[in-house]
Design a protein around this motif. Structure first.
Motif, PDB file in Angstrom:
ATOM      1  N   PHE A   1    -117.781  33.724   4.741  1.00 62.69           N
ATOM      2  CA  PHE A   1    -116.562  33.080   4.240  1.00 62.69           C
ATOM      3  C   PHE A   1    -116.361  31.735   4.934  1.00 62.69           C
ATOM      4  CE2 PHE A   1    -114.912  37.423   3.062  1.00 62.69           C
ATOM      5  CZ  PHE A   1    -114.695  37.133   1.721  1.00 62.69           C
ATOM      6  N   SER A   2    -115.876  30.757   4.188  1.00 62.48           N
ATOM      7  CA  SER A   2    -115.530  29.467   4.797  1.00 62.48           C
ATOM      8  C   SER A   2    -114.189  29.601   5.516  1.00 62.48           C
ATOM      9  CB  SER A   2    -115.430  28.375   3.730  1.00 62.48           C
ATOM     10  OG  SER A   2    -114.849  27.208   4.280  1.00 62.48           O
ATOM     11  N   PRO A   3    -114.090  29.113   6.757  1.00 61.30           N
ATOM     12  CA  PRO A   3    -112.817  29.193   7.481  1.00 61.30           C
ATOM     13  C   PRO A   3    -111.773  28.204   6.958  1.00 61.30           C
ATOM     14  CG  PRO A   3    -114.412  27.983   8.785  1.00 61.30           C
ATOM     15  CD  PRO A   3    -115.146  28.487   7.581  1.00 61.30           C
ATOM     16  N   MET A   4    -112.198  27.303   6.068  1.00 65.68           N
ATOM     17  CA  MET A   4    -111.316  26.231   5.592  1.00 65.68           C
ATOM     18  C   MET A   4    -110.474  26.632   4.385  1.00 65.68           C
ATOM     19  SD  MET A   4    -112.087  23.920   7.762  1.00 65.68           S
ATOM     20  CE  MET A   4    -111.308  22.467   7.057  1.00 65.68           C
TER      21      MET A   4
ATOM     22  N   ASN B   1    -108.664  32.070  -2.565  1.00 67.15           N
ATOM     23  CA  ASN B   1    -109.282  30.880  -3.150  1.00 67.15           C
ATOM     24  C   ASN B   1    -110.787  31.082  -3.310  1.00 67.15           C
ATOM     25  OD1 ASN B   1    -110.765  28.163  -2.750  1.00 67.15           O
ATOM     26  ND2 ASN B   1    -108.689  27.509  -3.263  1.00 67.15           N
ATOM     27  N   GLN B   2    -111.409  31.709  -2.331  1.00 67.00           N
ATOM     28  CA  GLN B   2    -112.865  31.894  -2.369  1.00 67.00           C
ATOM     29  C   GLN B   2    -113.289  32.969  -3.367  1.00 67.00           C
ATOM     30  OE1 GLN B   2    -114.891  31.383   1.618  1.00 67.00           O
ATOM     31  NE2 GLN B   2    -112.780  31.343   2.354  1.00 67.00           N
TER      32      GLN B   2
ATOM     33  N   GLU C   1    -107.570  35.666   9.752  1.00 66.99           N
ATOM     34  CA  GLU C   1    -106.380  36.512   9.773  1.00 66.99           C
ATOM     35  C   GLU C   1    -106.682  37.945   9.331  1.00 66.99           C
ATOM     36  OE1 GLU C   1    -102.562  34.188   8.682  1.00 66.99           O
ATOM     37  OE2 GLU C   1    -104.139  33.216   7.498  1.00 66.99           O
ATOM     38  N   PHE C   2    -107.928  38.196   8.937  1.00 66.32           N
ATOM     39  CA  PHE C   2    -108.358  39.536   8.527  1.00 66.32           C
ATOM     40  C   PHE C   2    -109.113  40.198   9.678  1.00 66.32           C
ATOM     41  CE2 PHE C   2    -107.005  38.229   4.565  1.00 66.32           C
ATOM     42  CZ  PHE C   2    -107.385  39.048   3.503  1.00 66.32           C
ATOM     43  N   SER C   3    -108.999  41.519   9.772  1.00 61.26           N
ATOM     44  CA  SER C   3    -109.839  42.261  10.721  1.00 61.26           C
ATOM     45  C   SER C   3    -111.267  42.309  10.178  1.00 61.26           C
ATOM     46  CB  SER C   3    -109.306  43.679  10.900  1.00 61.26           C
ATOM     47  OG  SER C   3    -109.463  44.413   9.688  1.00 61.26           O
TER      48      SER C   3
END
Length: 347
Positions: free
Chosen positions: A122-125, A130-131, A173-175
């Protein structure tokens, strides 16, 4: 006539990997990372690709959707059997340019992938929602409202509660378990025919691992997709797979059904892997067995068995002097070892 056609259609694999070879040119020679791999993935079934790190499992799985590094020189065939209302199409995925519109229409839409570490996938941006929406907008619909509805529904299907809130959150923000679930929801958002899961539970604790595996089985039943499960964990193979291909040093050294591999293993490497598994029965103080040594580098190797140095059953003058052919010891059991003869051969 109709029944014969339907039988052949049901037996036809969804994907056939044929003589897949991946070469990487290094400063000190050529590395044969994958060396003549063959396997079929059947519709609605799960094939497990198992072996130690460095055996070529991930390179093999990534070659299917053409996402290996450009240093990898790949040959062979990866035949995808796609069906439309009008006809059956056979498409060699390796013949398509890696950035072509055709392969990009298959990657994510027909064949999706769950990566080993979702934090890097996943992109951190961008937000999780959105992804997930991006894949849906590319492959399913151009309507953003409809795409968001599909994304929220998929988050719900993978067991993420409060989807509206989670939709707008970022990966950090996700585990770990939730990120893996979100990765699965993104992979399945376009209803793929084949899901490639590359070590999907490696970074998860045992409880979350069990939940993710159960989730994958439920979604497979719901969507009818095939799964290629790449792992080093034979416990996961036993729970999830219909067939197993045991990989060592770029080659498949044994392949059969799960039941046959666990009850009647033939290759010394397969036997070693099974003996190294912890068992509920027996002496709980006994030490687990291990396979001595490590996987060698597939660099400038002469024709010989790659497992020779680690094998307690090796035959000097045979295993270390020639390439090991495939031996079909039954209709559904292949092994690459000089210890066995083909079905019907004399002693």
């Amino acid at each position: 006539m109709t029944s014969q056609a339907s039988v052949s259609q049901s037996e036809r694999p969804l994907l056939s990997v044929q003589d897949l070879k991946i070469r990487i040119q290094m400063d000190n020679g050529e590395m044969k990372a994958v060396d003549g791999v063959d396997f079929d993935i059947k519709k609605g079934k799960t094939l497990g690709l198992v072996g130690e790190s460095g055996c070529g499992k991930s390179l093999t799985s990534r070659a299917i959707i053409s996402i290996n590094p450009k240093e990898c020189e790949t040959t062979g065939k990866i035949v995808y059997h796609s069906e439309s209302e009008k006809a059956l199409h056979q498409l060699d995925l390796l013949s398509l340019p890696t950035r072509s519109k055709q392969i990009r229409s298959i990657r994510g839409r027909k064949i999706a992938m769950i990566f080993q570490e979702p934090m890097t996938a996943f992109s951190p941006m961008y937000t999780i929602g959105n992804q997930i929406m991006e894949a849906i907008l590319i492959h399913r619909t151009k309507n953003k409202k409809e795409a968001k509805k599909i994304a929220l529904d998929m988050l719900s299907k993978v067991g993420i509660s409060d989807q509206e809130k989670r939709f707008d959150q970022f990966p950090h923000e996700f585990s770990g378990g939730m990120r893996q679930r979100a990765m699965i929801s993104m992979a399945l958002s376009c209803n793929p025919e084949l899901l490639i899961a590359d070590e999907p539970t490696t970074a998860l604790d045992v409880t979350i691992q069990a939940q993710v595996l159960e989730l994958m089985k439920e979604l497979q039943r719901e969507f009818g997709m095939a799964i290629l499960l790449v792992t080093h964990d034979l416990g996961i193979i036993a729970e999830m797979c219909d067939e197993v291909a045991v990989m060592y040093l770029g080659k498949i050294v044994e392949q059969s059904t799960v039941k046959e591999i666990f009850n009647n293993p033939k290759h010394p490497y397969t036997k070693g892997l099974l003996k190294s598994m912890p068992k509920l029965s027996g002496n709980r103080h006994a030490r687990l067995e291990s396979i001595e040594g490590t996987v060698p580098m597939a660099m400038n190797m002469p024709p010989m068995c790659g497992f020779y140095e680690r094998c307690s059953d090796r035959i000097d003058g045979v295993c270390n002097t020639q390439a090991v052919p495939k031996t079909h010891i039954s209709d559904n059991h292949m092994v690459r070892c000089f210890l066995y003869k083909a079905e019907g051969e004399g002693e």
